[in-house]
Design a protein around this motif. Structure first.
Motif, PDB file in Angstrom:
ATOM      1  N   GLY A 129       0.758  -1.249   0.000  1.00  0.00           N
ATOM      2  CA  GLY A 129       0.000   0.000   0.000  1.00  0.00           C
ATOM      3  C   GLY A 129       0.783   1.290   0.000  1.00  0.00           C
ATOM      4  N   GLU A 130       2.114   1.218   0.148  1.00  0.00           N
ATOM      5  CA  GLU A 130       2.886   2.456   0.248  1.00  0.00           C
ATOM      6  C   GLU A 130       2.731   3.345  -0.984  1.00  0.00           C
ATOM      7  N   GLU A 131       2.765   2.728  -2.182  1.00  0.00           N
ATOM      8  CA  GLU A 131       2.630   3.533  -3.392  1.00  0.00           C
ATOM      9  C   GLU A 131       1.247   4.164  -3.481  1.00  0.00           C
ATOM     10  N   LYS A 152     -11.328  16.311  -7.946  1.00  0.00           N
ATOM     11  CA  LYS A 152     -11.712  15.069  -7.286  1.00  0.00           C
ATOM     12  C   LYS A 152     -10.951  13.907  -7.915  1.00  0.00           C
ATOM     13  N   TYR A 153     -10.671  12.895  -7.111  1.00  0.00           N
ATOM     14  CA  TYR A 153      -9.929  11.750  -7.643  1.00  0.00           C
ATOM     15  C   TYR A 153     -10.387  10.461  -6.985  1.00  0.00           C
ATOM     16  N   GLN A 154     -10.042   9.339  -7.637  1.00  0.00           N
ATOM     17  CA  GLN A 154     -10.281   8.011  -7.073  1.00  0.00           C
ATOM     18  C   GLN A 154      -9.091   7.126  -7.426  1.00  0.00           C
ATOM     19  N   ILE A 155      -8.710   6.263  -6.492  1.00  0.00           N
ATOM     20  CA  ILE A 155      -7.539   5.409  -6.675  1.00  0.00           C
ATOM     21  C   ILE A 155      -7.942   3.951  -6.496  1.00  0.00           C
ATOM     22  N   LEU A 156      -7.559   3.130  -7.484  1.00  0.00           N
ATOM     23  CA  LEU A 156      -7.681   1.681  -7.390  1.00  0.00           C
ATOM     24  C   LEU A 156      -6.283   1.115  -7.172  1.00  0.00           C
ATOM     25  N   ALA A 157      -6.130   0.225  -6.213  1.00  0.00           N
ATOM     26  CA  ALA A 157      -4.834  -0.407  -5.940  1.00  0.00           C
ATOM     27  C   ALA A 157      -5.020  -1.914  -5.940  1.00  0.00           C
ATOM     28  N   THR A 158      -4.243  -2.614  -6.765  1.00  0.00           N
ATOM     29  CA  THR A 158      -4.399  -4.060  -6.897  1.00  0.00           C
ATOM     30  C   THR A 158      -3.067  -4.767  -6.718  1.00  0.00           C
ATOM     31  N   LEU A 165      -2.158  -7.159   0.627  1.00  0.00           N
ATOM     32  CA  LEU A 165      -3.384  -6.371   0.600  1.00  0.00           C
ATOM     33  C   LEU A 165      -3.975  -6.212   2.005  1.00  0.00           C
ATOM     34  N   ASN A 166      -3.879  -7.238   2.826  1.00  0.00           N
ATOM     35  CA  ASN A 166      -4.356  -7.124   4.207  1.00  0.00           C
ATOM     36  C   ASN A 166      -3.581  -6.050   4.955  1.00  0.00           C
ATOM     37  N   ARG A 212      -9.291   2.137  -3.042  1.00  0.00           N
ATOM     38  CA  ARG A 212      -9.956   0.823  -3.112  1.00  0.00           C
ATOM     39  C   ARG A 212      -8.896  -0.236  -3.388  1.00  0.00           C
ATOM     40  N   PHE A 213      -8.791  -1.218  -2.503  1.00  0.00           N
ATOM     41  CA  PHE A 213      -7.838  -2.305  -2.692  1.00  0.00           C
ATOM     42  C   PHE A 213      -8.569  -3.541  -3.206  1.00  0.00           C
TER      43      PHE A 213
END
Length: 290
Positions: A129-131, A152-158, A165-166, A212-213
């Motif tokens: 999650g650091e990035e 406004k922005y939204q971030i998806l992280a996969t 992810l936990n 959002r992960f």
């Protein structure tokens, strides 16, 4: 005393033959390449798993992993173990400056990104999650610098690793791992542990809510993403893959970029953009044809 416990457990080593078996398995099934230089690191990463399973050797563990029936249950744990590379907080700060000073103003002007609709950013291979949280800080600072435009922005992280992810969702990090965060950002976006001896920090609630992960296997035929992204950061994945797989993955990522969107890769990632619909605009930064 069990022969696999205590000090004898620490003597288990990943032999070159064992490493070759794992390497061939990953190459055949996932097109992931593991150079021999990663043998010691992989041994360290897998050692705890052997201990948890009470297995006497890597050979026995590999037999289980490659077994058609037992292997499916073990595969998720193995993927967690081989996630060796992480992108830390404020990694490659020059790229973050390019994002804030060049990319955001350009996409606001040309696409209304962040104004007419939320600016969409994807951290692909986000690790723990650091990035993703770094990018959230950068975008939040940009929004505050220009309050009149209502950015406004939204971030998806996969990431493929459920373990990482936990950790990312908890957003708790050591002082050392947060050392690269600029002091003003630390004061604004990090909470200190109530117990100073623990030397832990946590990302503030508002930033956590903005990311959002999701678990994602980058070798899957489809990523099942409905939206297109303005920017994709993919700086922790390509080192694992052979040349053709890297090219194929970039092609798939491009399918999820808005026309004129930007792709950020690792500084040491070698991308041949001659056969791809992207133009290199800076070191490790590409733009999709409009």
């Amino acid at each position: 005393m069990n022969s696999t416990s205590g000090t004898s457990q620490t003597n288990i080593t990943l032999t070159p033959m064992d490493f070759e078996r794992l390497s061939h398995f990953l190459q055949d099934q996932y097109h992931i390449r593991l150079p021999m230089a990663q043998r010691n690191q992989l041994s360290l990463q897998l050692h705890k798993r052997l201990h948890d399973l009470d297995m006497p050797s890597f050979s026995v563990y590999i037999d289980r992993l490659l077994d058609p029936e037992q292997g499916q249950d073990e595969l998720g744990h193995f993927v967690d173990a081989i996630t060796l590379h992480q992108v830390g907080f404020f990694y490659q700060p020059g790229e973050l400056e390019f994002l804030a000073q060049q990319v955001l103003p350009e996409l606001i002007r040309s696409h209304g990104a962040g104004i007419q609709r939320p600016f969409s950013l994807w951290s692909a291979g986000c690790g723990s999650g650091e990035e993703a949280y770094t990018l959230s800080m950068v975008l939040n600072e940009f929004a505050d610098r220009y309050p009149g435009i209502g950015f406004k922005y939204q971030i998806l992280a996969t990431d493929p690793s459920s373990r990482d992810l936990n950790k990312a969702r908890k957003a708790i990090y050591s002082h050392d791992s947060a050392a690269a965060i600029p002091v003003p950002f630390k004061k604004r976006y990090l909470l200190k542990s109530r117990d100073p001896s623990r030397r832990l920090v946590r990302v503030v609630h508002d930033l956590r809510q903005g990311v959002r992960f999701r678990q994602l296997n980058f070798m899957a035929p489809s990523f099942n993403l409905r939206e297109r992204m303005d920017v994709i950061f993919c700086r922790a994945l390509f080192a694992y893959f052979d040349r053709q797989t890297r090219q194929d993955l970039v092609q798939k990522l491009c399918c999820h970029l808005m026309p004129g969107g930007y792709l950020f890769v690792g500084q040491n990632d070698h991308i041949d953009n001659r056969s791809l619909p992207v133009t290199q605009v800076a070191p490790a930064i590409f733009r999709l044809s409009a």
